[in-house]
Design an enzyme around this catalytic site. Structure first.
Site, PDB file in Angstrom:
ATOM      1  N   ASP A 193      45.381  17.783 -11.845  1.00 20.13           N
ATOM      2  CA  ASP A 193      44.678  16.702 -12.126  1.00 20.13           C
ATOM      3  C   ASP A 193      44.345  17.199 -13.993  1.00 20.13           C
ATOM      4  O   ASP A 193      45.348  17.376 -14.454  1.00 20.13           O
ATOM      5  CB  ASP A 193      42.700  16.914 -11.606  1.00 20.13           C
ATOM      6  CG  ASP A 193      42.454  15.220 -11.579  1.00 20.13           C
ATOM      7  OD1 ASP A 193      42.101  14.038 -12.557  1.00 20.13           O
ATOM      8  OD2 ASP A 193      42.352  14.859  -9.958  1.00 20.13           O
TER       9      ASP A 193
ATOM     10  N   HIS B  28      44.804  10.776 -13.918  1.00 18.76           N
ATOM     11  CA  HIS B  28      44.798  11.727 -13.919  1.00 18.76           C
ATOM     12  C   HIS B  28      45.541  12.962 -13.554  1.00 18.76           C
ATOM     13  O   HIS B  28      45.996  14.199 -13.398  1.00 18.76           O
ATOM     14  CB  HIS B  28      44.610  11.963 -11.910  1.00 18.76           C
ATOM     15  CG  HIS B  28      43.213  11.247 -11.696  1.00 18.76           C
ATOM     16  ND1 HIS B  28      42.225  11.968 -11.749  1.00 18.76           N
ATOM     17  CD2 HIS B  28      42.922  10.036 -11.104  1.00 18.76           C
ATOM     18  CE1 HIS B  28      40.772  10.696 -10.611  1.00 18.76           C
ATOM     19  NE2 HIS B  28      41.822   9.670 -10.847  1.00 18.76           N
TER      20      HIS B  28
ATOM     21  N   GLU C 275      43.166   4.841  -9.382  1.00 24.16           N
ATOM     22  CA  GLU C 275      42.268   4.916 -10.726  1.00 24.16           C
ATOM     23  C   GLU C 275      42.900   4.507 -12.712  1.00 24.16           C
ATOM     24  O   GLU C 275      42.230   6.063 -12.566  1.00 24.16           O
ATOM     25  CB  GLU C 275      40.687   5.846 -10.867  1.00 24.16           C
ATOM     26  CG  GLU C 275      39.762   6.609 -10.205  1.00 24.16           C
ATOM     27  CD  GLU C 275      38.999   7.514  -9.561  1.00 24.16           C
ATOM     28  OE1 GLU C 275      39.386   8.554 -10.300  1.00 24.16           O
ATOM     29  OE2 GLU C 275      38.017   7.356  -8.965  1.00 24.16           O
TER      30      GLU C 275
END
Length: 628
Positions: free
Chosen positions: A269, A323, A389
């Site tokens: 991440d 990420h 996201e």
């Protein structure tokens, strides 16, 4: 004894207090030396109307321990998850000799298993023995009585060793008392995975009766069993905080005990890059929290093989284009954008921010190497590319990206950035195919702007992509996905995000997805019911029903490390496991006694599962009725 006689001989010279204290100390020494420190048994448990009732032991009554009572009392014994087919339980317990257990595996033709499956079966048999060892504590100090146990396992397909969505996990289990000296058990399965589950069920039909001081097993058993859903998973994020290989394997042990079959490994991440790439070792050199907190190729192979022998596939996820951040510093200018940008809430959902630059060819070169390394280590029939996201403001903040889009005749609208994202996804997917030897492979993506109404038709192919849902179970987008023919995996955060319900770490108060999710809600989270409530017909035989692969509980680890790992997953993950294996019509109330017993089982096996109720309730079934 000599000291006691001397005391009696000289008692006229010693105060009574000293005499009494000396005798008490002698008694204590005697108890410690002989191991007879336990209290005299005054309680027994009897099965009455489906629950074990604690009663005073009567004179000349043969006592029964609590675990032995639970084994015979419930309609499904203490089995977790409950079987889906025929369940015939004799409810008579037979003592077995721990030192006289034989387990053999044969193919459907009666011949020896192939070497590959034979190795898996040998490990599974050892795991079974280890589970009995855990029950039979301090067995080296006991003289085990009882009958011998002969277990024969027949695996018809003795060559398949890779779990896929098409694998047959069914099994049949038969237990009978052969004669005065033997108990026979036969397990029959199509593939190793069913045989492994049969051994797990067999161990759950065995317990240590502390009243009889022996292992006991249920006789006259006939079970046929298979799962309701093919995909039954947990996802663990090992990038926000690092987790040792031992803690990951412990999680897999809990999965195997609960018949979950997929460990989804969120490897990296923006916070850290612990995956050690053979092609680009700089990624973990720059991105790991410490040089020791990495996953080497040997570590990953160890986890994959450990999981395989327990019927669990390891599904790798490399999340992109968002990420990302730590670990990419060496790659050159403009490979990543908005890394650790501030204020962070303008560019991402939590710090540190970071996304890949889709317009930079170096990105795809590095991704190709990462994918190659992943496919060399993992043995999965699908690959998770993340894809959630993505923040368009992050990309807009890069002059390099804005200029490239202008040169391509693109504007700066959200639709333009969806096209940019689509370009990234297509190029990255081609690198995945190359890494997989030129073969296409199903890809899992999280729900996102790319999977929304109006975008998914243009950008994603339902033959390639599986969509993992992380919005609420009431989201109308779920019905839209199924109606468009996409396979789906449920991870709706209102029931399956196990990091919810704790204090916020980037603000005051509680975290974004509070409140805490209890096992009852997890148990009742039925994917078919959720779709039915959204107006989708998922009755047996419908195409929509076949698109529902299963569900996955998620643990994002901003506020979790391995010191709290077990309690966050367990026993709530087991509640999901029964939903996905058995999919019972009844509510959680009918499963409560078995759930408490399974929680005890997990703890006995070294998994520090959270307590659900006071131990008093466990010992007094029916006395703590839950209010649903």
């Amino acid at each position: 004894m000599i000291v006691a006689l001397l005391i009696c001989y000289t008692k006229e010279f010693l105060p009574d207090f000293i005499i009494r204290m000396t005798l008490l100390l002698l008694l204590m020494v005697s108890f410690i030396a002989t191991g007879n420190w336990a209290q005299e048994r005054v309680w027994t448990w009897q099965c009455q109307e489906g629950r074990c009732v604690k009663q005073l032991l009567q004179r000349n009554e043969t006592p029964q321990g609590l675990e032995a009572c639970k084994l015979v009392c419930d309609i499904y014994s203490t089995l977790w998850p409950r079987p889906t087919g025929k369940v015939e339980l004799g409810r008579v317990l037979v003592p077995i000799n721990y030192n006289a257990i034989t387990i053999i595996g044969i193919s459907g033709e009666g011949r020896a298993l192939s070497e590959n499956v034979g190795q898996l079966f040998s490990t599974a048999a050892d795991n079974f023995r280890n589970r009995l060892t855990t029950m039979f504590k301090k067995q080296e100090q006991r003289t085990s009585g009882g009958k011998s146990l002969q277990v024969q396992v027949t695996i018809h397909d003795s060559s398949t060793r890779t779990l896929t969505m098409e694998s047959d996990e069914s099994y049949e289990l038969y237990i009978s008392e052969a004669d005065y000296s033997q108990v026979h058990c036969n397990i029959v399965s199509a593939q190793f995975f069913g045989a492994n589950y049969g051994l797990e069920t067999l161990s759950q039909l065995t317990t240590f009766d502390d009243a009889a001081d022996n292992l006991v097993i249920m006789r006259d058993v006939n079970i046929t069993d298979s799962p309701a859903f093919p995909f039954r998973a947990l996802v663990l994020d090992t990038a926000r905080n690092y987790f040792s290989v031992a803690s990951i394997k412990r999680t897999i042990d809990g999965m195997a005990a609960s018949k979950l079959n997929t460990f989804h490994w969120h490897l990296t991440d923006s916070h850290s890059f612990p995956f050690q790439s053979s092609t680009y070792p700089q990624l973990s050199q720059y991105g790991a929290y410490t040089p020791q907190q990495i996953y080497t190729p040997q570590d990953i192979t160890s986890v994959v093989e450990y999981a395989r022998a327990r019927g669990v596939r390891v599904l790798p996820e490399f999340d992109a284009p968002a990420h990302v951040g730590e670990g990419w510093q060496w790659a050159g200018p403009n490979v990543t954008v908005c890394v650790n940008a501030q204020p962070w809430n303008k560019y991402c959902v939590e710090p540190p921010c970071g996304q890949l630059n889709p317009t930079n060819d170096t990105v795809y070169e590095i991704l190709g190497g990462i994918y190659h390394d992943i496919f060399a280590l993992f043995d999965s029939d699908m690959f998770h590319m993340g894809g959630d996201e993505v923040n368009f403001e992050c990309w807009r903040s890069s002059l390099d990206i804005v200029n490239w889009m202008t040169s391509q005749g693109m504007g700066q609208t959200n639709d333009d950035y969806l096209q940019l994202w689509d370009m990234f996804q297509k190029k990255a997917y081609m690198k995945v195919v190359e890494a997989n030897g030129g073969n296409e492979i199903p890809i899992v993506l999280w729900t996102s702007h790319l999977t929304a109404e109006g975008a998914i038709d243009k950008y994603l192919d339902n033959e390639i992509y599986i969509i993992q849902i992380w919005t609420t179970g009431r989201d109308a987008a779920i019905a839209n996905l199924v109606n468009k023919g996409f396979r789906v995996i449920f991870s709706n955060y209102d029931a399956l995000y196990f990091d919810c319900g704790f204090g916020a770490w980037v603000a005051e108060g509680n975290n974004w997805c509070s409140p805490y999710i209890g096992w009852h809600k997890v148990y009742m989270n039925n994917p078919y019911t959720l779709l039915t409530n959204l107006g989708v017909d998922v009755s047996p035989g419908t195409a929509a029903r076949e698109l529902v692969l299963g569900a996955e509980a998620a643990l994002w680890t901003e506020q979790v490390d391995e010191s709290s790992l077990d309690g966050r997953f367990w026993p709530r993950a087991a509640a999901m496991a029964e939903r996905l294996w058995s999919n019972p019509d009844e509510g959680w109330q009918q499963a409560e006694y078995r759930m408490l017993a399974h929680r005890e089982r997990l703890v006995q096996r070294g998994i520090q599962s959270e307590a659900l109720e006071p131990q008093w309730c466990y010992q007094n079934e029916g006395s703590c009725p839950s209010q649903g």
